[in-house]
Design a protein around this motif. Structure first.
Motif, mmCIF file in Angstrom:
data_model
loop_
_atom_site.group_PDB
_atom_site.id
_atom_site.type_symbol
_atom_site.label_atom_id
_atom_site.label_comp_id
_atom_site.label_asym_id
_atom_site.label_seq_id
_atom_site.Cartn_x
_atom_site.Cartn_y
_atom_site.Cartn_z
ATOM 1 N N ALA A 18 1.236 -1.247 -0.050
ATOM 2 C CA ALA A 18 0.086 -0.388 0.209
ATOM 3 C C ALA A 18 0.968 1.365 -0.034
ATOM 4 N N SER A 19 1.948 1.208 0.462
ATOM 5 C CA SER A 19 2.653 2.415 0.606
ATOM 6 C C SER A 19 3.248 2.658 -1.078
ATOM 7 N N GLN A 25 0.535 3.990 -2.789
ATOM 8 C CA GLN A 25 -0.374 4.618 -3.643
ATOM 9 C C GLN A 25 0.052 5.956 -2.323
ATOM 10 N N THR A 26 0.256 5.032 -0.082
ATOM 11 C CA THR A 26 -0.208 6.347 0.911
ATOM 12 C C THR A 26 0.491 5.390 1.852
ATOM 13 N N THR A 27 0.547 6.238 2.616
ATOM 14 C CA THR A 27 1.005 6.343 4.429
ATOM 15 C C THR A 27 0.150 5.750 5.267
ATOM 16 N N ARG A 28 -1.140 5.384 5.128
ATOM 17 C CA ARG A 28 -1.803 5.233 6.110
ATOM 18 C C ARG A 28 -2.020 3.975 6.216
ATOM 19 N N ILE A 29 -1.763 2.976 7.441
ATOM 20 C CA ILE A 29 -1.701 1.311 7.574
ATOM 21 C C ILE A 29 -3.173 0.829 7.626
ATOM 22 N N SER A 30 -3.241 0.048 7.006
ATOM 23 C CA SER A 30 -4.569 -0.783 7.157
ATOM 24 C C SER A 30 -4.416 -2.038 7.094
ATOM 25 N N ALA A 31 -5.828 -3.571 7.339
ATOM 26 C CA ALA A 31 -5.069 -4.563 7.319
ATOM 27 C C ALA A 31 -7.084 -4.637 6.304
ATOM 28 N N ASN A 32 -7.265 -6.255 7.082
ATOM 29 C CA ASN A 32 -8.747 -6.910 6.247
ATOM 30 C C ASN A 32 -8.240 -8.295 6.708
ATOM 31 N N VAL A 33 -9.628 -8.857 6.625
ATOM 32 C CA VAL A 33 -9.411 -10.473 6.415
ATOM 33 C C VAL A 33 -11.120 -10.296 5.656
ATOM 34 N N ARG A 50 -8.864 -14.524 3.524
ATOM 35 C CA ARG A 50 -7.855 -13.919 3.279
ATOM 36 C C ARG A 50 -7.354 -12.716 4.361
ATOM 37 N N ILE A 51 -5.986 -12.922 4.970
ATOM 38 C CA ILE A 51 -6.110 -12.134 6.074
ATOM 39 C C ILE A 51 -4.982 -11.435 5.066
ATOM 40 N N ALA A 52 -4.931 -9.837 5.204
ATOM 41 C CA ALA A 52 -4.140 -9.031 4.257
ATOM 42 C C ALA A 52 -3.800 -7.754 5.136
ATOM 43 N N LEU A 53 -2.462 -7.446 5.435
ATOM 44 C CA LEU A 53 -2.017 -6.575 6.194
ATOM 45 C C LEU A 53 -0.899 -6.236 5.294
ATOM 46 N N ASN A 54 -1.150 -4.317 5.108
ATOM 47 C CA ASN A 54 -0.092 -3.250 4.019
ATOM 48 C C ASN A 54 0.793 -3.658 4.442
ATOM 49 N N ASP A 55 1.921 -2.897 4.156
ATOM 50 C CA ASP A 55 3.754 -2.665 4.765
ATOM 51 C C ASP A 55 3.870 -1.589 5.290
ATOM 52 N N ASN A 56 2.965 -0.996 5.689
ATOM 53 C CA ASN A 56 2.424 0.122 5.601
ATOM 54 C C ASN A 56 2.623 -0.191 7.569
#
Ligand code: ZN
Length: 444
Positions: free
Chosen positions: A251-252, A254-262, A270-276
């Motif tokens: 995600a870095s 596009q953005t500096t925001r932190i996030s994750a989702n299931v 699927r569990i996804a974590l963004n690199d921020n």
């Protein structure tokens, strides 16, 4: 019409030029990596929720809070101006004769309703994209750079915008064909059928987007081995999230925001974590965030919110139904629009629907915010990381106003505010002071 489109395009290019000048964005708004536990938030006989909450809030400097308030409060006006800009686009499509001409062009291709509706859909998506461009460049590119939240240069951003356009050009036309078939066959009850279709489309999008759409914009790969992966898998096992498929994405880009989702259902979960999130935060924060995301999954928020939002949309379609016929009776002959089954009248329907959505903002936000508060409570109990949760809430408050008034929170917040989240975490901590897993000295 060509002159208008050219003018819009030139305005877009001008904005893009101004935007490249902003490339070097202020990045001091972010908190440094790592978990900071303020003295007043440490366990002990004198622990006090209000004092602990206030101490967390002070982790943001006055300058950081000023920036965050300005960004978020500016967002309130952005919603209003975005709506007004959209009305302008709809007016141009209708009074400029663009929509009518696109329908004529589509009918030259075929006289079959489903086929010319499809063709009109593709053309309308393109026209909307071009006319919306100056606004989206400002709202999604220039402004995000001004506040140091975006990382892409203009070429990268525009490339992503073109990919979104491609997705819309594939997805929107068949949806329009289905809705207009309902308008022709179901008569005055079309809005009920359209609501059912919206529900089905939303479920399909929810299922397919993580697999087919998101990889267009970011690279997904298995989460690197290590303590984070172990912790995420352990949380998943403990809370009945049936997957060992854990990925990270860039995600870095596009953005500096932190996030994750299931995301996903059954076999595709699927569990996804963004690199921020991985690069900027500590393990307790990651566990707290993932506990929250697993809450959405376990509490079945995807399906539940789709049901609730479909009910609100059904009300919106009914409003469109009531107002569209009246508007067409007055304006139809002058604008060359036939009846509600005429796709050329779509901009009129969209304008009415977007006015409804604007008025429904507090309701929609409250529906989502309530689910978010549930996921917060689930996450606190699942991850048992009140400090990680409080710290993540403060980190998110670098771009969400930290402490709004009660009415402001109801109207504009689709998540609990940073203040509400830290307060909830500190309340949980007070009630769990005797719980050894909650009192464990937090590790980085
Ligand atoms: Zn959430």
């Amino acid at each position: 019409m060509k002159a208008i489109i050219l003018a819009v395009f030139l305005a877009g290019l001008g904005l893009a030029g101004a935007a490249s000048a902003l490339a070097a964005a202020p990045s001091g708004r972010d908190l440094p990596p790592g978990l900071v536990i303020p003295e007043a938030a440490r366990p002990g006989p004198d622990f006090d929720v209000e004092r602990a909450t206030a101490a967390y809030l002070e982790l943001l400097s006055p300058e950081q809070r000023r920036l965050s308030d300005a960004y978020f409060e500016g967002g309130y006006w952005l919603q209003l101006f975005g709506f007004l800009y959209g009305l302008g686009v709809a007016a141009l499509l209708l009074w400029g004769g663009i929509s009518r001409r696109l329908r004529e062009l589509a009918r030259r291709l075929s006289a079959r309703p489903w086929l010319y509706t499809w063709a009109y859909g593709v053309l309308a998506v393109l026209a909307w994209f071009v006319l919306d461009l100056p606004w989206s460049i400002y709202a999604d590119f220039v402004r995000e750079h001004q506040y140091g939240l975006a990382t892409q240069d203009f070429a990268g951003w525009f490339g992503d915008a073109l990919k979104s356009l491609l997705v819309s050009a594939i997805v929107v036309p068949p949806a329009l064909v289905a809705v207009y078939a309902a308008v022709r066959r179901a008569g005055a009850r079309w809005w009920i059928v359209a609501s059912g279709l919206a529900f089905v489309f939303a479920l399909i999008a929810l299922m397919l987007a993580p697999v087919y759409v998101e990889p267009l914009f970011n690279t997904y790969r298995p989460l690197r081995e290590g303590p984070v992966r172990e912790a995420v898998l352990s949380l998943a096992r403990a809370n009945g999230v049936p997957t060992d498929h854990v990925v990270e994405f860039d995600a870095s880009r596009q953005t500096t925001r932190i996030s994750a989702n299931v995301a996903g259902f059954a076999g595709t979960t699927r569990i996804a974590l963004n690199d921020n999130l991985l690069d900027k935060t500590s393990l307790p924060e990651i566990k707290a965030v993932l506990g929250h995301e697993m809450g959405h999954y376990v509490l079945n928020h995807g399906l539940r919110l789709t049901v609730y939002l479909t009910l609100v949309f059904a009300l919106g379609f009914w409003v469109v139904h009531r107002l569209l016929d009246a508007a067409l009776a007055r304006l139809g002959p002058r604008l060359g629009l036939e009846n509600r089954g005429d796709p050329a009248a779509l901009p009129l329907a969209v304008a009415i629907f977007s006015a409804f959505l604007l008025l429904a903002t507090p309701l929609l936000n409250s529906i989502v915010r309530q689910a978010e508060a549930e996921a917060d409570a689930f996450g606190l109990n699942a991850a048992r990381e009140p400090h990680g949760f409080a710290m993540a809430a403060i980190r998110l408050s670098a771009y969400r106003k930290l402490h709004p008034g009660p009415l402001e929170e109801i109207v504009f917040y689709d998540h609990p505010s940073g203040y509400a989240r830290v307060h909830a975490a500190m309340t949980w901590f007070r009630e769990n002071q005797d719980n050894p897993t909650a009192n464990a000295p937090p590790t980085r």
